[in-house]
Write an enzyme that holds these catalytic residues in place. Structure first.
Site, short mmCIF file in Angstrom:
data_model
loop_
_atom_site.label_atom_id
_atom_site.label_comp_id
_atom_site.label_asym_id
_atom_site.label_seq_id
_atom_site.Cartn_x
_atom_site.Cartn_y
_atom_site.Cartn_z
N ARG A 24 0.87 -1.18 0.00
CA ARG A 24 0.00 0.00 0.00
C ARG A 24 0.90 1.23 0.00
O ARG A 24 1.94 1.26 0.67
CB ARG A 24 -0.89 0.04 1.24
CG ARG A 24 -2.09 -0.90 1.19
CD ARG A 24 -3.11 -0.50 0.12
NE ARG A 24 -4.28 -1.37 0.10
CZ ARG A 24 -4.44 -2.42 -0.71
NH1 ARG A 24 -3.48 -2.75 -1.57
NH2 ARG A 24 -5.54 -3.15 -0.66
N HIS A 34 -2.00 -0.18 -9.96
CA HIS A 34 -2.64 -1.10 -9.01
C HIS A 34 -3.24 -2.31 -9.75
O HIS A 34 -4.45 -2.58 -9.66
CB HIS A 34 -3.70 -0.38 -8.18
CG HIS A 34 -3.94 -1.06 -6.86
ND1 HIS A 34 -4.32 -0.40 -5.72
CD2 HIS A 34 -3.85 -2.37 -6.49
CE1 HIS A 34 -4.46 -1.25 -4.72
NE2 HIS A 34 -4.18 -2.47 -5.18
N GLU A 86 -5.93 6.99 -5.42
CA GLU A 86 -6.30 6.11 -6.53
C GLU A 86 -7.77 6.36 -6.83
O GLU A 86 -8.51 6.68 -5.91
CB GLU A 86 -6.05 4.64 -6.15
CG GLU A 86 -4.58 4.32 -5.93
CD GLU A 86 -4.33 2.83 -5.65
OE1 GLU A 86 -5.28 2.03 -5.72
OE2 GLU A 86 -3.18 2.48 -5.36
#
Ligand SMILES: NC(=O)c1ccc[n+]([C@@H]2O[C@H](COP(=O)([O-])OP(=O)(O)OC[C@H]3O[C@@H](n4cnc5c(N)ncnc54)[C@H](O)[C@@H]3O)[C@@H](O)[C@H]2O)c1
Ligand SMILES: O=C(O)[C@H](O)CO
Length: 326
Positions: free
Chosen positions: A238, A286, A267
């Site tokens: 993360r 991601h 994001e």
């Protein structure tokens, strides 16, 4: 009898369109899929209002205590993934809402991505592609990894899978984790060391901890300076585990050889992220679990979790200490 309502408020077409598993869910639930991200908080709440179950695909919804206060029908949040840091777990527990995730199944898929980032960074593949596109025959120097040391931070499912891949590749492995287990270290052929030793002696550092109060910001300016000059950092965990500005500075000063990053402070976009202008990075949006195999495993896991919950035998519950009161 009325079917339980499962709402998928986000925008994951492959998950929905491409998977037979989700059709199984339609056999026993009223599935409401939207196919785009809600444009405002109020639209998101409107979508979620009737939900018995929120299927949170790729953390599409940040589930705060405030959001939960406005969803009196909600009984379960089925995270279609591993990380559940986008959910206020304490608030969910206080509301008697069960939160489940899908541990383990996609560890190989995600570790393969971390391993790929490591190789791509070490061989400057993104930069060289850009240079060739610009008509430049690159003279960049790359970095060999076989025989070098990798430090794996977090030996959960993905960290261990990364260790397995790097070990087969011929790297020396050291690791640090919250609850070290010597039997696991012996089985996978690595050594636990202190975080200081790992940072100062590893040629590659790969992050595989979950985001928690203990890991938020654990790799700041100090830890980056502790890293060996010319080392590589890989982050598929993360973004908030690392201080992004400090990482960009360490890259721009060439203290680090490079970084491979899959996760961002904001994001879905990475707008304004200082890593975008670093020449020595490989960045992916991601997507570490985004393969047909990965999405298939996640969808199946999610459907199984929802079915088990509706059958009164919840599984993979991450807030197990407070069973649902609803
Ligand atoms: N980039 C992606 O697409 C992607 C995909 C899957 C997972 N992930 C991230 O990778 C993380 C790790 O996944 P995993 O499957 O290895 O998880 P896991 O549950 O098997 O391992 C969790 C790790 O978190 C560490 N940890 C962090 N805070 C802790 C705390 N307070 N107490 C105890 N342990 C703590 C543990 O040491 C352990 O190494 C996920 O939480 C997620 O954030 C990213
Ligand atoms: O944690 C995960 O499963 C992925 O990062 C998607 O949220």
């Amino acid at each position: 009898m009325k079917s339980p309502i499962v709402v998928i408020p986000g925008d994951d077409p492959p998950l929905v369109g491409g998977s037979q598993h989700l059709n199984q869910l339609r056999d026993f639930a009223d599935v409401r899929y939207y196919g785009d991200r809600p444009s405002s908080d109020s639209e998101m709440l409107e979508r979620l209002a009737p939900a018995d179950v929120l299927l949170n695909s790729r953390s599409a919804v940040k589930v705060s205590g405030d959001v939960l206060n406005q969803l009196p029908n909600l009984k379960m949040i089925a995270v279609c993934g591993i990380g559940y840091d986008s959910i206020d777990i304490d608030a969910a527990s206080n509301h008697g809402i069960i939160v489940s995730n899908i541990p383990g199944r996609t560890a190989t898929v995600v570790a393969e991505h971390a391993f790929g980032l490591m190789l791509a960074v070490s061989r400057r593949m993104a930069l060289m592609t850009e240079q060739l596109r610009a008509g430049q025959w690159s003279s960049e120097m790359a970095m060999s990894l076989i025989g070098k040391r990798i430090g794996v931070i977090g030996t959960g499912n993905i960290g261990l899978e990364m260790i397995r891949l790097c070990s087969a590749f011929g790297m020396e492995i050291v690791a640090w984790t919250f609850h070290p287990d010597e039997a696991t270290a012996a089985e996978f052929g690595f050594r636990y060391v202190s975080l200081d030793e790992l940072l100062s002696t590893s040629d590659v550092v790969s992050l595989h901890v979950r985001l928690s109060d203990e890991t938020r910001g654990m790799i700041g300016a100090l830890q980056l300076q502790q890293m060996k000059p010319g080392a590589i950092l890989i982050n598929t965990a993360r973004a908030a585990v690392v201080d992004t500005s400090a990482l960009a500075a360490a890259l721009n000063e060439d203290h680090l050889f490079g970084a491979g990053v899959d996760v961002y402070d904001a994001e879905p976009t990475a707008d304004g992220n200082p890593l975008l202008s670093c020449r020595n990075v490989v960045l992916t949006p991601h997507t570490a679990d985004r393969t047909p195999e990965g999405l298939d495993l996640l969808t199946l896991g999610c459907v199984e979790n929802i079915r088990a919950f509706l059958d009164g035998r919840p599984q993979n519950v991450v807030n197990a200490s407070r069973p649902s009161s609803k």
